[in-house]
Design an enzyme around this catalytic site. Structure first.
Site, PDB file in Angstrom:
ATOM      1  N   ASN A   1      13.147  14.772 -14.261  1.00 15.49           N
ATOM      2  CA  ASN A   1      12.765  15.999 -14.972  1.00 15.49           C
ATOM      3  C   ASN A   1      12.587  17.128 -13.943  1.00 15.49           C
ATOM      4  OD1 ASN A   1      11.018  18.045 -16.037  1.00 15.49           O
ATOM      5  ND2 ASN A   1      10.534  16.703 -17.733  1.00 15.49           N
TER       6      ASN A   1
ATOM      7  N   HIS B   1      12.783  20.392 -20.280  1.00 17.36           N
ATOM      8  CA  HIS B   1      12.061  20.733 -21.513  1.00 17.36           C
ATOM      9  C   HIS B   1      12.094  22.244 -21.718  1.00 17.36           C
ATOM     10  CE1 HIS B   1       7.972  20.300 -23.861  1.00 17.36           C
ATOM     11  NE2 HIS B   1       8.906  20.892 -24.562  1.00 17.36           N
TER      12      HIS B   1
ATOM     13  N   GLU C   1      10.849   7.197 -26.709  1.00 12.32           N
ATOM     14  CA  GLU C   1      10.282   7.246 -25.359  1.00 12.32           C
ATOM     15  C   GLU C   1       8.765   7.111 -25.514  1.00 12.32           C
ATOM     16  OE1 GLU C   1      11.681  10.267 -22.637  1.00 12.32           O
ATOM     17  OE2 GLU C   1       9.758  10.275 -21.583  1.00 12.32           O
TER      18      GLU C   1
HETATM   19  N1  PXP Z   1       9.008  12.497 -20.784  1.00 15.59           N
HETATM   20  C1  PXP Z   1       8.614  13.485 -21.617  1.00 15.59           C
HETATM   21  C2  PXP Z   1       9.024  13.394 -23.051  1.00 15.59           C
HETATM   22  C3  PXP Z   1       7.871  14.589 -21.139  1.00 15.59           C
HETATM   23  O1  PXP Z   1       7.492  15.553 -21.993  1.00 15.59           O
HETATM   24  C4  PXP Z   1       7.583  14.660 -19.759  1.00 15.59           C
HETATM   25  C5  PXP Z   1       6.845  15.842 -19.229  1.00 15.59           C
HETATM   26  O2  PXP Z   1       7.507  17.004 -19.521  1.00 15.59           O
HETATM   27  C6  PXP Z   1       8.025  13.627 -18.934  1.00 15.59           C
HETATM   28  C7  PXP Z   1       8.713  12.549 -19.466  1.00 15.59           C
HETATM   29  C8  PXP Z   1       7.789  13.647 -17.458  1.00 15.59           C
HETATM   30  O3  PXP Z   1       6.427  13.600 -17.192  1.00 15.59           O
HETATM   31  P1  PXP Z   1       5.932  13.910 -15.717  1.00 15.59           P
HETATM   32  O4  PXP Z   1       6.324  15.300 -15.401  1.00 15.59           O
HETATM   33  O5  PXP Z   1       4.449  13.707 -15.807  1.00 15.59           O
HETATM   34  O6  PXP Z   1       6.595  12.904 -14.807  1.00 15.59           O
END
Ligand code: PXP
Length: 244
Positions: free
Chosen positions: A12, A48, A156
């Site tokens: 991400n 996102h 997820e």
């Molecule tokens: N999965 C989803 C659906 C999320 O919303 C996020 C955070 O935006 C993540 C994974 C990743 O989380 P992190 O940034 O805490 O690793």
């Protein structure tokens, strides 16, 4: 490796955009980070697009769609605006997340059970456009049941509670995620997991045999300050491999 199938790593890149936006210019570029992540072994890129565009923006999405050679997983709220954007860009996957303006990050899972009627058409339109739909939910049998009824091919599981807990509470949360992954897989839904994962807590999650993908962002981007983005992704990849 113990013979379990390989675990995909989705990186991400939202917080590369957070740093860029702090100065309002165009550095560092999320798309450059995404390209580096792919070279370092990421299997996919997650971004996102929030309603308030606090990190990833529409032009980033356009660049990512043009440039990426690995799948893009677009995280989005279940709004008409986001549906329109997803149908226009057609990312490989769309992960439906709950979104509150005041939250710092996605604090809990989507209430797929409570919003069944509203989500049914939403999921259907994405599926009809060949976008792989994922629902970001708590590891809760009620939510998995709702995902089955909604026809979502992927869920997820929110690992935030696990990541923030310790001792017996963490063990309990780990069991919840593990049971949920088994239940989803038994029902033909591909289970993924993510949120709050770090070098210190990823192994027990990565060891859950039914999980197919982990999505990790904040920690990897933060850790890149110390060891570089390539180094942080490669180390996470190695820990995930060690767990299998
Ligand atoms: N999965 C989803 C659906 C999320 O919303 C996020 C955070 O935006 C993540 C994974 C990743 O989380 P992190 O940034 O805490 O690793």
């Amino acid at each position: 490796m113990n013979g379990t199938s390989p675990l995909r790593l989705g990186v991400n890149i939202d917080h590369v955009a957070t740093i860029r936006n702090a100065r309002g210019g165009d550095h560092p570029q999320p798309v450059r980070a995404a390209t580096m992540a792919a070279e370092a072994g990421a299997d996919g890129i997650t971004a996102h697009l929030r309603e308030d565009r606090r990190h990833i923006r529409d032009d980033d999405l356009l660049e990512l769609m043009k440039t990426l050679s690995i799948p893009l997983n677009l995280e989005m709220a279940a709004t008409d605006e986001m549906l329109d954007i997803a149908l226009r860009h057609k990312p490989h996957a769309a992960c439906i997340v709950p979104e509150k303006r005041e939250e710092r990050t996605t604090e809990g899972g989507l209430d797929a059970a409570g919003q069944h009627n509203r989500l049914k058409d939403f999921v259907g339109q994405l599926r009809d456009a060949n976008i792989r739909v994922s629902l970001f939910i708590e590891p809760d049998p009620r939510q998995i049941e709702a995902a089955i009824h909604l026809g979502a091919p992927v869920v997820e599981f929110h690992t935030g509670h696990y990541a923030h807990a310790s001792g017996a509470e963490r063990e309990k949360e780990l069991r919840r995620i593990s049971d949920a992954a088994a239940l989803a897989a038994k029902n033909g839904i591909e289970p993924h997991a993510g949120h709050g994962l770090t070098f210190d807590n990823v192994i027990p999650i990565a060891a859950i045999p039914q999980l197919v993908e982990l999505n990790i962002g904040h920690f990897l981007i933060g850790e890149a300050i110390f060891g570089g983005l390539t180094g942080s992704i490669q180390q996470m990849r190695a820990l995930m491999n060690e767990a299998r």
